[in-house]
Design a protein around this motif. Sequence first.
Motif, PDB file in Angstrom:
ATOM      1  N   ILE A 116       0.875  -1.183   0.000  1.00  0.00           N
ATOM      2  CA  ILE A 116       0.000   0.000   0.000  1.00  0.00           C
ATOM      3  C   ILE A 116       0.908   1.227   0.000  1.00  0.00           C
ATOM      4  O   ILE A 116       1.416   1.629   1.045  1.00  0.00           O
ATOM      5  CB  ILE A 116      -0.937   0.021   1.226  1.00  0.00           C
ATOM      6  N   PRO A 117       1.143   1.809  -1.165  1.00  0.00           N
ATOM      7  CA  PRO A 117       2.025   2.983  -1.244  1.00  0.00           C
ATOM      8  C   PRO A 117       1.415   4.200  -0.552  1.00  0.00           C
ATOM      9  O   PRO A 117       0.190   4.312  -0.435  1.00  0.00           O
ATOM     10  CB  PRO A 117       2.154   3.243  -2.746  1.00  0.00           C
ATOM     11  N   SER A 118       2.254   5.105  -0.098  1.00  0.00           N
ATOM     12  CA  SER A 118       1.745   6.329   0.534  1.00  0.00           C
ATOM     13  C   SER A 118       1.184   7.292  -0.507  1.00  0.00           C
ATOM     14  O   SER A 118       0.373   8.142  -0.186  1.00  0.00           O
ATOM     15  CB  SER A 118       2.847   7.018   1.338  1.00  0.00           C
ATOM     16  N   SER A 119       1.593   7.131  -1.748  1.00  0.00           N
ATOM     17  CA  SER A 119       1.084   7.987  -2.822  1.00  0.00           C
ATOM     18  C   SER A 119      -0.196   7.393  -3.402  1.00  0.00           C
ATOM     19  O   SER A 119      -0.226   6.229  -3.814  1.00  0.00           O
ATOM     20  CB  SER A 119       2.128   8.110  -3.936  1.00  0.00           C
ATOM     21  N   GLU A 120      -1.247   8.202  -3.438  1.00  0.00           N
ATOM     22  CA  GLU A 120      -2.523   7.728  -3.979  1.00  0.00           C
ATOM     23  C   GLU A 120      -2.446   7.446  -5.471  1.00  0.00           C
ATOM     24  O   GLU A 120      -3.288   6.735  -6.013  1.00  0.00           O
ATOM     25  CB  GLU A 120      -3.621   8.755  -3.696  1.00  0.00           C
ATOM     26  N   SER A 121      -1.431   7.972  -6.150  1.00  0.00           N
ATOM     27  CA  SER A 121      -1.300   7.746  -7.592  1.00  0.00           C
ATOM     28  C   SER A 121      -0.730   6.365  -7.908  1.00  0.00           C
ATOM     29  O   SER A 121      -0.797   5.910  -9.042  1.00  0.00           O
ATOM     30  CB  SER A 121      -0.422   8.825  -8.225  1.00  0.00           C
ATOM     31  N   GLU A 122      -0.176   5.691  -6.901  1.00  0.00           N
ATOM     32  CA  GLU A 122       0.377   4.351  -7.107  1.00  0.00           C
ATOM     33  C   GLU A 122      -0.666   3.313  -6.694  1.00  0.00           C
ATOM     34  O   GLU A 122      -1.348   3.481  -5.692  1.00  0.00           O
ATOM     35  CB  GLU A 122       1.651   4.165  -6.291  1.00  0.00           C
ATOM     36  N   PRO A 123      -0.764   2.209  -7.452  1.00  0.00           N
ATOM     37  CA  PRO A 123      -1.791   1.203  -7.140  1.00  0.00           C
ATOM     38  C   PRO A 123      -1.433   0.344  -5.925  1.00  0.00           C
ATOM     39  O   PRO A 123      -0.267   0.111  -5.632  1.00  0.00           O
ATOM     40  CB  PRO A 123      -1.818   0.342  -8.399  1.00  0.00           C
ATOM     41  N   ILE A 124      -2.461  -0.131  -5.242  1.00  0.00           N
ATOM     42  CA  ILE A 124      -2.299  -1.130  -4.187  1.00  0.00           C
ATOM     43  C   ILE A 124      -2.153  -2.465  -4.891  1.00  0.00           C
ATOM     44  O   ILE A 124      -2.932  -2.787  -5.790  1.00  0.00           O
ATOM     45  CB  ILE A 124      -3.517  -1.134  -3.241  1.00  0.00           C
ATOM     46  N   THR A 125      -1.147  -3.234  -4.516  1.00  0.00           N
ATOM     47  CA  THR A 125      -0.914  -4.517  -5.184  1.00  0.00           C
ATOM     48  C   THR A 125      -0.750  -5.634  -4.162  1.00  0.00           C
ATOM     49  O   THR A 125      -0.256  -5.422  -3.058  1.00  0.00           O
ATOM     50  CB  THR A 125       0.343  -4.464  -6.073  1.00  0.00           C
ATOM     51  N   THR A 126      -1.173  -6.834  -4.552  1.00  0.00           N
ATOM     52  CA  THR A 126      -0.955  -8.035  -3.755  1.00  0.00           C
ATOM     53  C   THR A 126       0.147  -8.822  -4.442  1.00  0.00           C
ATOM     54  O   THR A 126       0.085  -9.076  -5.648  1.00  0.00           O
ATOM     55  CB  THR A 126      -2.236  -8.888  -3.669  1.00  0.00           C
ATOM     56  N   LEU A 127       1.149  -9.205  -3.677  1.00  0.00           N
ATOM     57  CA  LEU A 127       2.298  -9.917  -4.217  1.00  0.00           C
ATOM     58  C   LEU A 127       2.488 -11.226  -3.457  1.00  0.00           C
ATOM     59  O   LEU A 127       2.042 -11.373  -2.323  1.00  0.00           O
ATOM     60  CB  LEU A 127       3.548  -9.043  -4.104  1.00  0.00           C
ATOM     61  N   GLU A 128       3.161 -12.160  -4.083  1.00  0.00           N
ATOM     62  CA  GLU A 128       3.429 -13.455  -3.463  1.00  0.00           C
ATOM     63  C   GLU A 128       4.904 -13.771  -3.625  1.00  0.00           C
ATOM     64  O   GLU A 128       5.463 -13.597  -4.703  1.00  0.00           O
ATOM     65  CB  GLU A 128       2.570 -14.533  -4.131  1.00  0.00           C
ATOM     66  N   GLU A 129       5.530 -14.199  -2.529  1.00  0.00           N
ATOM     67  CA  GLU A 129       6.964 -14.482  -2.539  1.00  0.00           C
ATOM     68  C   GLU A 129       7.264 -15.768  -1.780  1.00  0.00           C
ATOM     69  O   GLU A 129       6.443 -16.264  -1.022  1.00  0.00           O
ATOM     70  CB  GLU A 129       7.742 -13.323  -1.895  1.00  0.00           C
ATOM     71  N   SER A 130       8.479 -16.248  -1.944  1.00  0.00           N
ATOM     72  CA  SER A 130       8.926 -17.477  -1.306  1.00  0.00           C
ATOM     73  C   SER A 130       9.258 -17.260   0.167  1.00  0.00           C
ATOM     74  O   SER A 130       9.770 -16.219   0.553  1.00  0.00           O
ATOM     75  CB  SER A 130      10.167 -17.997  -2.023  1.00  0.00           C
TER      76      SER A 130
END
Length: 142
Positions: free
Chosen positions: A12-26
């Motif tokens: 969840i970026p602090s900038s509203e212009s950047e999208p919220i993304t769900t990521l998956e990692e090892s």
Amino acid sequence: MSSQEMFKYVLIPSSESEPITTLEESKAGGLSDDYLAKRAKEYFFAKSNGAARARSLDEASPEERKVLAQQIRDQYSSSSGNNGAAGNQIQQMDDEMILNLVKASEASATCEITALTVPTALNNYRGVSMYGNDRAKDLKLP
């Protein structure tokens, strides 16, 4: 990889212009080689321009360095009181030592980790943590 070896996180970026993304990692690194902590530190360091601030200290003129060191002394003296141990220590340091401490803090990638839920049997051993920019206040971020 099976889902047991992976974890998900939400950016969840602090900038509203950047999208919220769900990521998956090892999970391969475990806590001793925490991928998410490394990634968060790199992300916050890049967003806060830490390398540029450290570089600006290196490029400062001798007069600018002297003024900055004195400003830091004055700030510590006013915030910790005249009898504060930190203020006394800063007053006794030479300019280069003070600037090296500032540079080390500016050039290091860090983050603040807050546990929102602790893994227990009641929540099927799922934990939720929040990784935040520990310089957010200085940068006037939400």
